[in-house]
Write a protein that holds these residues in place. Sequence first.
Motif, PDB file in Angstrom:
ATOM      1  N   VAL A 116      13.603  11.247 -20.292  1.00 38.03           N
ATOM      2  CA  VAL A 116      13.872  10.313 -21.378  1.00 38.03           C
ATOM      3  C   VAL A 116      13.180   8.984 -21.099  1.00 38.03           C
ATOM      4  O   VAL A 116      12.950   8.609 -19.945  1.00 38.03           O
ATOM      5  CB  VAL A 116      15.393  10.082 -21.563  1.00 38.03           C
ATOM      6  CG1 VAL A 116      16.095  11.372 -21.892  1.00 38.03           C
ATOM      7  CG2 VAL A 116      16.003   9.434 -20.330  1.00 38.03           C
ATOM      8  N   SER A 117      12.869   8.286 -22.149  1.00 31.88           N
ATOM      9  CA  SER A 117      12.300   6.946 -22.028  1.00 31.88           C
ATOM     10  C   SER A 117      13.364   5.968 -21.553  1.00 31.88           C
ATOM     11  O   SER A 117      14.553   6.127 -21.842  1.00 31.88           O
ATOM     12  CB  SER A 117      11.730   6.499 -23.378  1.00 31.88           C
ATOM     13  OG  SER A 117      11.438   5.124 -23.371  1.00 31.88           O
ATOM     14  N   ALA A 213      18.153   9.630 -12.599  1.00 32.59           N
ATOM     15  CA  ALA A 213      17.120   9.352 -11.598  1.00 32.59           C
ATOM     16  C   ALA A 213      15.837   8.896 -12.276  1.00 32.59           C
ATOM     17  O   ALA A 213      15.560   9.290 -13.419  1.00 32.59           O
ATOM     18  CB  ALA A 213      16.855  10.600 -10.758  1.00 32.59           C
ATOM     19  N   PRO A 214      15.043   8.076 -11.604  1.00 31.57           N
ATOM     20  CA  PRO A 214      13.734   7.690 -12.164  1.00 31.57           C
ATOM     21  C   PRO A 214      12.754   8.860 -12.112  1.00 31.57           C
ATOM     22  O   PRO A 214      12.586   9.489 -11.064  1.00 31.57           O
ATOM     23  CB  PRO A 214      13.294   6.531 -11.260  1.00 31.57           C
ATOM     24  CG  PRO A 214      14.065   6.695  -9.999  1.00 31.57           C
ATOM     25  CD  PRO A 214      15.349   7.367 -10.349  1.00 31.57           C
ATOM     26  N   TRP A 215      12.139   9.150 -13.240  1.00 36.59           N
ATOM     27  CA  TRP A 215      11.198  10.265 -13.324  1.00 36.59           C
ATOM     28  C   TRP A 215      10.022  10.084 -12.375  1.00 36.59           C
ATOM     29  O   TRP A 215       9.555  11.035 -11.753  1.00 36.59           O
ATOM     30  CB  TRP A 215      10.730  10.409 -14.763  1.00 36.59           C
ATOM     31  CG  TRP A 215       9.566  11.331 -14.953  1.00 36.59           C
ATOM     32  CD1 TRP A 215       8.244  10.983 -15.063  1.00 36.59           C
ATOM     33  CD2 TRP A 215       9.609  12.760 -15.046  1.00 36.59           C
ATOM     34  NE1 TRP A 215       7.463  12.094 -15.219  1.00 36.59           N
ATOM     35  CE2 TRP A 215       8.283  13.208 -15.218  1.00 36.59           C
ATOM     36  CE3 TRP A 215      10.632  13.689 -15.011  1.00 36.59           C
ATOM     37  CZ2 TRP A 215       7.956  14.545 -15.338  1.00 36.59           C
ATOM     38  CZ3 TRP A 215      10.311  15.028 -15.142  1.00 36.59           C
ATOM     39  CH2 TRP A 215       8.989  15.449 -15.290  1.00 36.59           C
ATOM     40  N   GLY A 216       9.537   8.864 -12.239  1.00 31.47           N
ATOM     41  CA  GLY A 216       8.346   8.628 -11.436  1.00 31.47           C
ATOM     42  C   GLY A 216       8.549   8.789  -9.949  1.00 31.47           C
ATOM     43  O   GLY A 216       7.572   8.734  -9.194  1.00 31.47           O
ATOM     44  N   VAL A 258      14.755   9.244 -16.046  1.00 29.46           N
ATOM     45  CA  VAL A 258      14.366   8.053 -16.797  1.00 29.46           C
ATOM     46  C   VAL A 258      12.912   7.728 -16.501  1.00 29.46           C
ATOM     47  O   VAL A 258      12.516   7.561 -15.333  1.00 29.46           O
ATOM     48  CB  VAL A 258      15.279   6.865 -16.435  1.00 29.46           C
ATOM     49  CG1 VAL A 258      14.941   5.663 -17.292  1.00 29.46           C
ATOM     50  CG2 VAL A 258      16.744   7.257 -16.619  1.00 29.46           C
ATOM     51  N   ASP A 259      12.136   7.599 -17.567  1.00 29.67           N
ATOM     52  CA  ASP A 259      10.689   7.380 -17.439  1.00 29.67           C
ATOM     53  C   ASP A 259      10.334   6.042 -18.061  1.00 29.67           C
ATOM     54  O   ASP A 259      10.573   5.825 -19.262  1.00 29.67           O
ATOM     55  CB  ASP A 259       9.951   8.524 -18.146  1.00 29.67           C
ATOM     56  CG  ASP A 259       8.448   8.407 -17.989  1.00 29.67           C
ATOM     57  OD1 ASP A 259       7.990   7.639 -17.120  1.00 29.67           O
ATOM     58  OD2 ASP A 259       7.725   9.097 -18.740  1.00 29.67           O
ATOM     59  N   GLU A 269      15.881   3.133 -13.538  1.00 31.10           N
ATOM     60  CA  GLU A 269      16.952   3.800 -14.290  1.00 31.10           C
ATOM     61  C   GLU A 269      18.215   2.959 -14.386  1.00 31.10           C
ATOM     62  O   GLU A 269      19.156   3.323 -15.106  1.00 31.10           O
ATOM     63  CB  GLU A 269      17.285   5.136 -13.623  1.00 31.10           C
ATOM     64  CG  GLU A 269      18.218   5.077 -12.442  1.00 31.10           C
ATOM     65  CD  GLU A 269      17.553   4.545 -11.163  1.00 31.10           C
ATOM     66  OE1 GLU A 269      18.229   4.424 -10.138  1.00 31.10           O
ATOM     67  OE2 GLU A 269      16.339   4.247 -11.213  1.00 31.10           O
ATOM     68  N   ILE A 270      18.263   1.825 -13.670  1.00 31.15           N
ATOM     69  CA  ILE A 270      19.510   1.067 -13.586  1.00 31.15           C
ATOM     70  C   ILE A 270      19.946   0.567 -14.958  1.00 31.15           C
ATOM     71  O   ILE A 270      21.115   0.642 -15.333  1.00 31.15           O
ATOM     72  CB  ILE A 270      19.344  -0.097 -12.588  1.00 31.15           C
ATOM     73  CG1 ILE A 270      19.156   0.458 -11.174  1.00 31.15           C
ATOM     74  CG2 ILE A 270      20.551  -1.032 -12.642  1.00 31.15           C
ATOM     75  CD1 ILE A 270      18.906  -0.615 -10.122  1.00 31.15           C
ATOM     76  N   GLY A 271      18.995   0.032 -15.734  1.00 31.92           N
ATOM     77  CA  GLY A 271      19.346  -0.506 -17.042  1.00 31.92           C
ATOM     78  C   GLY A 271      19.895   0.556 -17.974  1.00 31.92           C
ATOM     79  O   GLY A 271      20.928   0.360 -18.634  1.00 31.92           O
TER      80      GLY A 271
END
Length: 1451
Positions: A116-117, A213-216, A258-259, A269-271
Amino acid sequence: MEGVSEPTLVQKLAASIAKTPKYLTFSPSLQRCSLKSWIKENIKKKECCFYVQTEREGFCKCGYPKDYHVEEAIMPERFLGQSWEGEKHMREVPTDAFGDIDFGGLGQNMGKYVRVSSDTPSDVLYHLITEYWKLRPPNLLISVTGGAKNFYMRTHLKQKFRRGLIKVAQSTGAWIITGGTHTGVMKHVGMAVRDYTLSSSSARGEIVAIGVAPWGTVHKRQSLVHPEGCFPANYTLDEQSQGRLSCLDSNHSHFLLVDDGTHGQYGVEIGLRSCLEKLIGEKPLGNRESHVKIPVVCVVLDGGQGTLNTIYSAMLNGTPCVVLEGSGRMADVIANVAGKPVSQVTLALIQRHMKRFFGQEYESFSEIKVIEWAKKIQDIIRMPHLLTVFRMDEDKNSDVDVAILQAFLKASRSEENAGQRGWERQLELAVAWNRVDIAESEIFTEESQWQSGDLHKAMFSALVGHKSEFVRLLLENGVSIPQFLSEEETLCELYTTMPSCLFLRKLVKRLQGDKRRRSLASPCQRRQVSLATVAEVVRQLLGSFTQPIYSLPPSHELIKMADENLDNTVIRDPGRDFFLWAVLQNNRELAQIAWEQCRDSTAAALAASKILKKLAQESENDDEEDANDMRELANHYEKQAIGVFSECHSWDDQRAQRLLIRISPSWGKTTCLRLALEANDKSFVAHSGVQALLTQIWYGELAVDTPPWKILLCMLFSPLIYTGFITYRRDEDIEREALRKEEMVAMESVTGSSGDARMKTIFSDPQDSDELKPLSCRARLGSFYAAPQVKFFWNIASYFGFLFLFSIVLMIDFQSMPSWREYLLYIWLTSLVFEEVRQLFDDPDGFGFRRKARMYINDLWNILDVASILLFIIGLACRWTSSTFYAGKVILCIDFIIFCLRLMAIFTISRTLGPKIIIVKRMMMDLFFFMFLLSIWVVAYGVAKQGILIHNEERLDWIIRGAVYEPYLIIFGNVPTNIDNAEFDISTCTVNGTDPMRPKCPMLNANQMPAFPEWLTIIMLCVYLLFANILLLNLLIAIFNYTFQEVQDNTDTIWKFQRYELIKEYHSRPAAPPPFILLSHIYLLLRRFIMRQRPQKHKQFRQRLSKTEEEELMSWETFMRENYVSTQRQEKSESMERRIQDTADRVGSMSEVLEREHDRGTTAKRLVQLEEQVSQSAKALQWIMDTLKAQGYQSKEEPPSMSRSTESEGHEHEIDGETEKRQYHFHARSFLYTGTNKKRFPVPEEKVPWEVDFTPYIAEVYSAEPINEAEQLTLDNYKNPGGRTGIRGRGALQSLGPNPILDPVLTHWQDKDHSVLQFLAVWNEVEGCWSMPGGALKPGEPLPSRLKNLLGDKLYQRIKAKLGDGSRHNTVYEGYADDPRNTDNAWIETTVLNIHLDSTGSLMNELNRMVATSQMLSERIQWREVSSKTPVYTYQREALRLVAKLHQTQF
């Protein structure tokens, strides 16, 4: 009743059924197509659209290599001359990674994921989770945060955390949200989920662990990418090659990746995670509209700077946090300073703790960062209601799950939620969590006072959620079922929210049928759905012999029928309604609790048995498992009924018998005995108390101990009745009454008191209101012949006479013209026919003709009666025709056999022969199926033998003889001779079959000997005898033996059950035996059709009690039931299983205590070593002092003591007390200046005063409106009297220095007793608290203009006039105000003015109307209590305290 409209109810019920996958499922392919189309429309990802190469060749500033970018990004024309910016140079495109994720390995569950964005709206994600991932909304959200890297945690604490986290998630239905990767705290959460998955069954439910989790930063994320989704995507953990990236944790169930378009960036991803958690926390708890929102709790382990920021932000948003002491780093720092006064939590103390817990990592921290962290930690300590520390050495927090739940309850018990409403919200949370232990320890305490009405909402939630333990707890704490179900709407709503079950489907079907009928009858008519529909379905389950348990509308078909047996008057019985609702959904735990609340408990248990058996019968084909559960529960309630009735019978057998035949108003105007019979509860009917009642009815007015031979003698010699030869029950009652009177006289003579009235009340039988008198001679004669047993004896004698006469006619006197004996036989049979007709149409129980006819046909003896009568009529018709005269006699002879078989019914009353007849009936059924099996062998052998021996036999009688009759006789030893040539005699047969009296000869050879193969026929005979004689006959014996063993144990019970029908038959039978019974039939016909009298009902089987007798009997039964329940609980507590369980629990508790003591032992050893070192150091210092003194060195001061004296301790406490009393401004030091993104310089508590040195302090200058150079130079001339604020300049205020405002406090007394003082408050949405309607003053105005804006000009002028006319007003405070707009150089000084209003004046009336209308406005005003529990600014709280003191009321 004001109910729910029918379409709405039908839709709700249908939706309730559809929610269960068992009844409504979609194919996986259809679900995937729906998910794909929705995700492509709503879920996006981010990608870089401007390639700017970094120092690393071939890589963009976004972190991705050049070939990961689209062609437009490599040569962008629109970005020429611009520098790369993350937010600006990213674009959103449809996501290409979603579906199911399979981690492989044994025991791994399939997870779900989506890329997800970072700008995806939270409501879109929540819709995805709940609607497409099919997760039920949580009752609790647990956000686990902490160290992102692997860290050490003690084994016992690790086990406590894992066990507690899973327990709270599993018991409350919570969602767990983590970072989702296989490192740090996320790994601990995943291991906890794995342990639960491996140790539990799927029936306990899946733990929902959502990883954000952050996608990157996801290692091997390319395996998750597919434009059409992966179902599944195979993902493997490879921690060795992950480098700076992280693998996803295989034990999480769902992943939001989160991307933000970058690669390798953590924290993106925190926000989105914070927004999602905030959105979930704003959703109402449960499916119904609720004022309580989904609670959110933050759990902290280990952690660093990011963890501190997360905790700080969460607590500012009102989210409670649980910190695990001993998990390391930031968690231990906070845990060690928690609970201390803010004045003692100094910057130096925090630095010492950070050095201790961060170790070498602390050296890399800058001084400014440490100051900022110290300020945040101090702010966290200021919110103790939101901070809970789990310590292993505290017994009260022995489990992490308890600490997590207590954290939120402690937060909800804060000032804003104080009072009864706060307690109710906490209770609703506890119910949603299904944590009875939390409710008992935290909610139902001495300080909380509960009324039944306060608990009704929680009771409804507990019932709908099927939380039986909570229902019991609420009942124990004051919930009254009559009050809870006093309104029919509540009960209707309970039926509407009933889970999917057979009864719900029947109810929906009934509602839909009623809807169609009404639409045909009157399209415009719309009726409100009431309990009438429930009553109809329940009546179908109970039986048509019952009346509707709820009121029926006048238009109902049962009312229109005007049935004389129908009594539409119903009595509301909330206990019955509660129990019935629980039973209909087959909920064992709730039904047991409800049964304990019923008054008519015996009838309730028997009705439940009947309903459940009927439901089990109907659902047997659809769901056998549910049917078995229903039968098991039905048997349970039969045992409950037996238990209560046994308790009653042991205390008072007469009352217990009245309990059986009493008409129950709550259960369809029927009796316990009828319910037990209809439910086929054989064990209950076989109870000695029930049998005693039946025996009493069997003997009629005769004494039950009268021997049969006396009765037979009185039947032969009627004058013996008047001689006292036999005893009547009335005689026994007279003797008992005389004995009671003698006992009362003896007691009066002993005690010397005249307690006649009281003793009469105790010893008198409530059933006997008149004085007992002996029976008259006529009554004795009538009672004797009306006794069912006497009728039975007369009917036996009559039946034997009938058979004797029948046999005489058949054997001796069967003439072409009937003799007088034969005519007498016809009359006798006619009386039997009329009696059968009377039995068919006689319906004293109100069953209705159809059900009565069905019951009549289902009785085997009635079938024999009808068959014998029909056969007699056929034989009689043939007898009167000369051509069929002999055939008629044959038919009558066969009919005589049937009449003789009917004689067996007479012996069913015998205790010895009755059970044997039951065994014979069962064996006859076994014999029927055996004969079917035997016929296969008989026909098979007979046809084969006949075909081999005889050629083309054409005579049918000889074919049947050879193919069936002879093989059948072989079984019984009649071995044929025609299969053996040695015994062949041609003279015994006919060659061509011309002699009808001899069998046809077998095929002959030239020697006139049989030509068939002799060896074959002998072998066939041997095989046939082997199977038929040995195998099948022994099988029959085994079947009979099994049937006998199976039935023998229950024959007594079955006989007692069937005995009722015989007793009832002879109780309703006329006294005269056949053929004299014809006179009784003529009398009944005259009475019914000529005299128009209704048929008499069986008073011995149904008794209607008066209201007083009903109350007394029900109270007594309730007392007996409580005795029975307490006995059951005691037996259960003393059972071996319970003792083993208690022992296991104690061993587990001791094991935990020993582990805890073991952990303490390590610390204790270290403390002992430290004390030894300190002692050695003290000795060394003492030696140095002694040495110096010996050399002549002296000091001007006394040597310090090695131990702290009491005086010094007291002095230190005094200093601490003074420090604690001094409070510095807090709101003026918030990190962000109000309304802006400007950061203040962090100012710790002890650095606030200007006189305290604070070298690193460098505050930024900020003014909302630009300031000139002159003001810039004079900033240092203005110093905030409250101390440092972290920002300089004018800020949002009008001028440098003090900015005066006026805070008017408008007060009035809420009641006439002047017990509650209220003030007019305005809700501040930004700060989340109430405030006074104050502000700056305009020149010449005595009140602030904000008050005018809130109340309007008219009210403003009236209040202003009130100040001018000298009305009561006082200045209660003047000075500095802790306001978030304050800076180092500009601050607010307030004057708090109290204006007291008359509660009965016109001004108050207008203010109240204004308050009522303001609830829909942006600025809400409200009357709030002048109390310390009302959340306001700090300086305003002090002002309110002074106002309360002024009015002499408690603050």
